[in-house]
Design a protein around this motif. Structure first.
Motif, short mmCIF file in Angstrom:
data_model
loop_
_atom_site.label_atom_id
_atom_site.label_comp_id
_atom_site.label_asym_id
_atom_site.label_seq_id
_atom_site.Cartn_x
_atom_site.Cartn_y
_atom_site.Cartn_z
N GLU A 62 -4.10 8.56 8.55
CA GLU A 62 -2.94 7.76 8.97
C GLU A 62 -3.03 6.34 8.43
OE1 GLU A 62 -0.57 6.38 13.02
OE2 GLU A 62 -2.73 6.72 13.06
N SER A 63 -4.22 5.72 8.49
CA SER A 63 -4.35 4.33 8.05
C SER A 63 -4.08 4.21 6.56
CB SER A 63 -5.73 3.78 8.39
OG SER A 63 -6.75 4.56 7.79
N ALA A 64 -4.59 5.15 5.76
CA ALA A 64 -4.35 5.11 4.32
C ALA A 64 -2.87 5.33 4.02
CB ALA A 64 -5.20 6.17 3.62
N MET A 65 -2.26 6.23 4.75
CA MET A 65 -0.83 6.51 4.56
C MET A 65 0.01 5.28 4.93
SD MET A 65 1.39 9.62 6.22
CE MET A 65 1.16 9.03 7.91
N GLU A 66 -0.33 4.68 6.07
CA GLU A 66 0.42 3.51 6.54
C GLU A 66 0.26 2.34 5.59
OE1 GLU A 66 1.26 -0.19 8.70
OE2 GLU A 66 -0.68 0.45 7.94
N ALA A 67 -0.94 2.18 5.01
CA ALA A 67 -1.18 1.08 4.07
C ALA A 67 -0.28 1.20 2.85
CB ALA A 67 -2.65 1.05 3.67
N GLN A 68 -0.07 2.43 2.38
CA GLN A 68 0.77 2.64 1.21
C GLN A 68 2.24 2.38 1.51
OE1 GLN A 68 0.13 6.34 -0.94
NE2 GLN A 68 -2.01 6.44 -0.28
N LEU A 69 2.63 2.49 2.78
CA LEU A 69 4.06 2.41 3.14
C LEU A 69 4.42 1.15 3.92
CD1 LEU A 69 4.51 6.10 4.31
CD2 LEU A 69 5.22 5.15 2.13
N ARG A 70 3.44 0.28 4.21
CA ARG A 70 3.68 -0.84 5.11
C ARG A 70 4.85 -1.71 4.67
NH1 ARG A 70 -1.52 -3.58 5.67
NH2 ARG A 70 -2.01 -1.71 6.89
N GLU A 71 4.85 -2.08 3.42
CA GLU A 71 5.92 -2.96 2.92
C GLU A 71 7.28 -2.28 3.03
OE1 GLU A 71 7.13 -5.21 -1.25
OE2 GLU A 71 5.04 -4.64 -0.90
N GLN A 72 7.32 -1.00 2.68
CA GLN A 72 8.57 -0.25 2.76
C GLN A 72 9.05 -0.13 4.20
OE1 GLN A 72 8.34 3.63 0.97
NE2 GLN A 72 10.36 4.26 1.69
N MET A 73 8.12 0.19 5.13
CA MET A 73 8.50 0.35 6.54
C MET A 73 9.04 -0.95 7.11
SD MET A 73 5.75 2.93 8.32
CE MET A 73 4.32 1.96 7.93
N ASN A 74 8.42 -2.08 6.77
CA ASN A 74 8.87 -3.37 7.28
C ASN A 74 10.26 -3.74 6.77
OD1 ASN A 74 6.50 -3.72 8.70
ND2 ASN A 74 5.50 -4.90 7.09
N ALA A 75 10.61 -3.23 5.58
CA ALA A 75 11.91 -3.58 4.98
C ALA A 75 13.02 -2.65 5.45
CB ALA A 75 11.80 -3.53 3.46
#
Length: 423
Positions: free
Chosen positions: A190-203
């Motif tokens: 989950e942490s690796a997945m979230e790290a890849q998507l963090r910027e996208q999720m915030n936007a």
């Protein structure tokens, strides 16, 4: 107007963990489909004072309160009394509900006692929600700007009562639809997945993206809100496609229940059969496959070869391999998979061997050392595993079975066995 929904579940058995609160999960899913936002889940025991306190809080912050449980005939069934008191309503005896109670009892050859008739006592001015699946009717009313809906607790009653009684009542408040798709991934944390998507999720605003960690795998839920289902899907599908492209072979399905479900479907589509030879997983792979309806079409059977004697005598694992490398080794996992394919007469053989703990094995292999084998017409492949996070027997077995199913999925879809997997 944007509505705020609170689900209030009544029952000491829920607080004690004696039963799971599946009603609340079902209601949240159904309310989302109506475009209604659930802001709070509250669970309270069969205690009048604490129930009053919970209702007092709910009526201050929510304009739709949906309760489950506490509508039965016994002294601890207090939901109607508490809610009627909280909103200044008297209870009256509903004669139609009395008649249905008596018919319900007659059909089952039961005699009603006086306390059974308490179920027909309802708040004045309410809409009666007829219960064709049990004895206790539900009801709905509006007071002080709050809509209250009371549903019975047993899931076999709560689910149809919500679908066929509450939903028609709630449709007047529907604010469009909330739709979602869930991508299932295996081979990334989950942490690796979230790290890849963090910027996208915030936007993102609509749709939104939320990661979830499951046992040995991850989920990505994409959710959109729109006026119609078609508009919601138009928002969702481009994001789903981009995520599938980004994560590639790690995505094993969209809106599917499990990895074994996907595997069973692939086996049926390809006209292939599968068998298992399990040591460390102890039959878990076979269990998960046979939990699926129709698995007999593709699953030939499983051999739990927990001892070296069974590995050798049943699966035909050469004794020299067991002596030289030990049971927990790549050569033995390979021979086990080949043995399963040969003995069971299947197209694909899967094997598992490893150390599930709590201690090292007699050759010094650490807990979490696992080997997964797959044997096919094209040859045999072994995936070594070193699972170090929270080495608990049940969890290790679950993750190991996931890996075996993932190998079979990749084989059937023509994917590289290790593409995208962490090295």
């Amino acid at each position: 107007m944007s509505h705020k929904v609170e689900i209030l579940s009544v029952g000491t058995e829920l607080l004690l963990g004696s039963i799971a609160n599946t009603d609340a999960q079902m209601l949240s899913q159904g309310l989302s489909a109506l475009g209604l936002n659930v802001y709070w889940h509250t669970v309270v025991g069969d205690n009048p004072q604490r129930a009053r306190e919970a209702v007092a809080i709910a009526k201050q912050r929510a304009d739709i309160i949906i309760t489950t449980g506490g509508l039965g005939p016994t002294c601890d069934d207090l939901t109607k009394n508490v809610l009627a008191e909280a909103f200044g309503k008297k209870l009256y005896r509903d004669e139609d509900s009395v008649r249905r109670l008596e018919e319900f009892a007659k059909k089952r050859g039961r005699k009603l006692t006086e306390n059974n008739y308490q179920q027909a006592m309802l708040p004045e001015g309410c809409t009666v929600l007829v219960n064709d699946w049990g004895s206790a009717p539900g009801c709905a009313f509006e007071a002080e700007g709050v809509h209250v809906i009371m549903l019975p607790g047993p899931p076999s009653e709560c689910r149809p009562m919500f679908q066929y009684r509450a939903v028609p009542y709630l449709q007047q408040f529907s604010e469009g639809v909330i739709a979602s798709h869930t991508l299932k991934l295996f081979g990334i944390g989950e942490s690796a997945m979230e790290a890849q998507l963090r910027e996208q999720m915030n936007a993102m605003a609509n749709p939104t993206l939320a990661p979830y960690a499951k046992e040995g795998e991850c989920e990505l839920r994409v959710t959109a809100k729109a006026a119609t289902q078609e508009e919601a899907q138009a928002l969702l599908l481009p994001t789903v496609d981009k995520l599938k492209e980004h994560f590639g072979p790690l995505v094993y399905g969209v809106d599917v229940p499990s990895l074994e479900f996907v595997l069973e479907g692939l086996l049926k589509e390809r006209g292939r059969t599968l068998g298992t030879a399990e040591s460390c997983t102890g039959g878990l792979m076979a269990k998960r496959l046979t939990d699926l309806s129709g698995a007999s079409q593709v699953f030939k059977g499983g051999i739990v070869s927990y001892t070296n004697e069974v590995k050798h005598n049943v699966l035909g694992v050469p004794q020299e391999l067991l002596d030289q490398y030990g049971a927990v080794s790549a050569p033995v996992a390979e021979a086990m998979a080949e043995g399963a394919r040969r003995v069971l007469g299947c197209d694909i053989g899967l094997s598992s061997t490893g150390v599930a703990g709590p201690d090292k094995d007699d050759r010094g292999n650490e807990v979490g050392t696992m080997f997964i084998g797959i044997a096919t017409y094209e040859g045999t492949y072994v995936r070594p595993l070193h699972i170090t996070l929270r080495p608990v027997r049940e969890r290790l077995r679950t993750i190991t079975a996931h890996h075996a199913f993932d190998l079979a999925r990749r084989y059937l879809t023509g994917l590289d066995y290790e593409a995208g997997m962490p090295q």
